[in-house]
Design a protein around this motif. Structure first.
Motif, short mmCIF file in Angstrom:
data_model
loop_
_atom_site.label_atom_id
_atom_site.label_comp_id
_atom_site.label_asym_id
_atom_site.label_seq_id
_atom_site.Cartn_x
_atom_site.Cartn_y
_atom_site.Cartn_z
N ARG A 71 0.83 -1.21 0.00
CA ARG A 71 0.00 0.00 0.00
C ARG A 71 0.86 1.26 0.00
NH1 ARG A 71 -3.31 -3.21 3.54
NH2 ARG A 71 -2.20 -2.39 5.36
N LEU A 72 1.87 1.29 0.86
CA LEU A 72 2.73 2.46 0.92
C LEU A 72 3.59 2.60 -0.34
CD1 LEU A 72 3.93 2.44 4.64
CD2 LEU A 72 2.13 3.81 3.59
N SER A 73 4.01 1.47 -0.90
CA SER A 73 4.80 1.52 -2.13
C SER A 73 3.98 2.09 -3.28
CB SER A 73 5.29 0.11 -2.50
OG SER A 73 6.17 -0.39 -1.52
N LEU A 74 2.70 1.75 -3.33
CA LEU A 74 1.83 2.31 -4.37
C LEU A 74 1.70 3.82 -4.22
CD1 LEU A 74 -1.10 -0.27 -4.71
CD2 LEU A 74 0.73 0.21 -6.35
N LEU A 75 1.66 4.29 -2.98
CA LEU A 75 1.61 5.73 -2.75
C LEU A 75 2.85 6.42 -3.31
CD1 LEU A 75 0.20 6.14 0.88
CD2 LEU A 75 -0.92 6.77 -1.26
N LEU A 76 4.02 5.82 -3.07
CA LEU A 76 5.26 6.40 -3.56
C LEU A 76 5.36 6.34 -5.08
CD1 LEU A 76 7.93 5.27 -0.94
CD2 LEU A 76 6.88 7.50 -1.23
N ILE A 77 4.86 5.26 -5.66
CA ILE A 77 4.86 5.16 -7.13
C ILE A 77 3.98 6.24 -7.73
CG2 ILE A 77 4.11 3.73 -9.07
CD1 ILE A 77 4.95 1.27 -7.43
N GLY A 78 2.80 6.44 -7.14
CA GLY A 78 1.91 7.49 -7.62
C GLY A 78 2.53 8.88 -7.48
N ALA A 79 3.21 9.10 -6.36
CA ALA A 79 3.86 10.39 -6.14
C ALA A 79 5.00 10.59 -7.14
CB ALA A 79 4.40 10.45 -4.71
N ALA A 80 5.76 9.52 -7.42
CA ALA A 80 6.87 9.62 -8.38
C ALA A 80 6.36 9.95 -9.78
CB ALA A 80 7.66 8.31 -8.40
N PHE A 81 5.25 9.33 -10.16
CA PHE A 81 4.68 9.61 -11.48
C PHE A 81 4.22 11.06 -11.56
CE2 PHE A 81 1.03 10.02 -14.32
CZ PHE A 81 1.55 9.52 -15.50
N ALA A 82 3.55 11.54 -10.50
CA ALA A 82 3.08 12.92 -10.49
C ALA A 82 4.24 13.90 -10.59
CB ALA A 82 2.27 13.18 -9.21
N VAL A 83 5.34 13.59 -9.90
CA VAL A 83 6.51 14.45 -9.94
C VAL A 83 7.10 14.52 -11.34
CG1 VAL A 83 8.93 14.58 -9.22
CG2 VAL A 83 7.13 14.28 -7.51
N LEU A 84 7.27 13.37 -11.98
CA LEU A 84 7.83 13.34 -13.33
C LEU A 84 6.94 14.07 -14.31
CD1 LEU A 84 9.18 9.67 -13.51
CD2 LEU A 84 10.50 11.78 -13.36
N PHE A 85 5.62 13.95 -14.13
CA PHE A 85 4.69 14.66 -15.00
C PHE A 85 4.87 16.18 -14.88
CE2 PHE A 85 0.58 16.75 -15.66
CZ PHE A 85 0.29 16.33 -16.95
N VAL A 86 4.99 16.65 -13.64
CA VAL A 86 5.18 18.09 -13.42
C VAL A 86 6.51 18.56 -14.00
CG1 VAL A 86 5.55 19.84 -11.63
CG2 VAL A 86 3.70 18.18 -11.37
N VAL A 87 7.57 17.76 -13.80
CA VAL A 87 8.90 18.15 -14.28
C VAL A 87 8.92 18.24 -15.80
CG1 VAL A 87 11.29 17.35 -14.51
CG2 VAL A 87 10.16 17.31 -12.28
N TYR A 88 8.39 17.22 -16.48
CA TYR A 88 8.40 17.23 -17.94
C TYR A 88 7.49 18.32 -18.49
CZ TYR A 88 11.27 13.10 -18.55
OH TYR A 88 12.33 12.22 -18.56
N LEU A 89 6.40 18.58 -17.80
CA LEU A 89 5.50 19.65 -18.23
C LEU A 89 6.17 21.00 -18.11
CD1 LEU A 89 2.53 20.10 -19.16
CD2 LEU A 89 1.97 20.53 -16.76
#
Length: 228
Positions: free
Chosen positions: A199-217
């Protein structure tokens, strides 16, 4: 997704660590990046190497020496104890110091790139019109480098979110003090509580994806430059 009180406590400590680390590094990383982007000093390569060192240095090595420095026998921790204060090993302040050092390149390098791309010509024109250093920074540098600040803040926050080795070495895993998400996942996995770790790993994966999306944007779909 059901989280235990221990998990929520770890999330709170982690978010506090990420926020403080990001704010501190934006304050101290901005002048460093400005100097590196504009300076021609012979020390520039030395400073660049020191800034990038956490990218190639094993986290446990950095954490080990910080533990020695911040502990009761270290030059920082020992000095604090002689002044009647507590040492910083296994405290939130201790892991914050480690986090600031370990995440330094994730702030400085994007800002340095942004300042370099902005160039010196706009600043020279503003100076010729009578604008002072602070005015030039606020009215010229900040707007031109705003994407660099977004990328630096986002990468720093995300990198802190997943820190493990440095945190474990300096802070151990004290609930409510140094117990962060990464060490909580490790504790769950060590106890074979894979569902909680998942459960916690999924939270971190979701956060990592959101971060990469913001950075590339923010970076116009170009990968950010973070390199030794």
């Amino acid at each position: 997704m059901t989280l235990s009180p221990e998990d929520w406590t770890a999330i709170g400590v982690t978010l506090r660590l990420c926020l403080f680390t990001t704010l501190i590094l934006l304050v101290i990383g901005t002048p460093i990046a400005l100097w590196l982007a504009a300076g021609n000093s012979r020390l520039r390569s030395v400073v660049q190497a020191l800034v990038a060192l956490p990218l190639v240095l094993p986290p446990t090595v950095l954490g080990f020496y910080l533990l020695l420095a911040l502990g009761p026998q270290g030059w920082i921790g020992g000095t604090l104890q002689r002044l009647g204060l507590d040492h910083l090993a296994f405290t939130f302040t201790g892991i914050l110091i480690g986090s600031v050092i370990y995440s330094l390149p994730f702030t400085v390098q994007p800002l340095q790139q942004a300042f370099r791309q902005a160039g010196r010509r706009p600043l020279e024109v503003a100076a010729s019109l009578g604008a002072g250093p602070l005015d030039r920074f606020c009215s010229i540098t900040l707007p031109l480098a705003r994407n660099g600040f977004v990328i630096a803040a986002t990468l720093t926050f995300a990198h802190t979110l997943g820190e493990f080795g440095v945190i474990l070495m300096i802070g151990g895993s004290i609930p409510g003090e140094t117990h962060v998400l990464s060490t909580t996942i490790f504790s769950h996995a060590e106890a074979m509580n894979y569902a909680a770790a998942h459960r916690l790993s999924l939270l971190l994966i979701g956060a990592a994806f959101a971060v990469l999306f913001v950075v590339y944007l923010a970076n116009g779909r170009r990968p950010p430059v973070v390199q030794p």
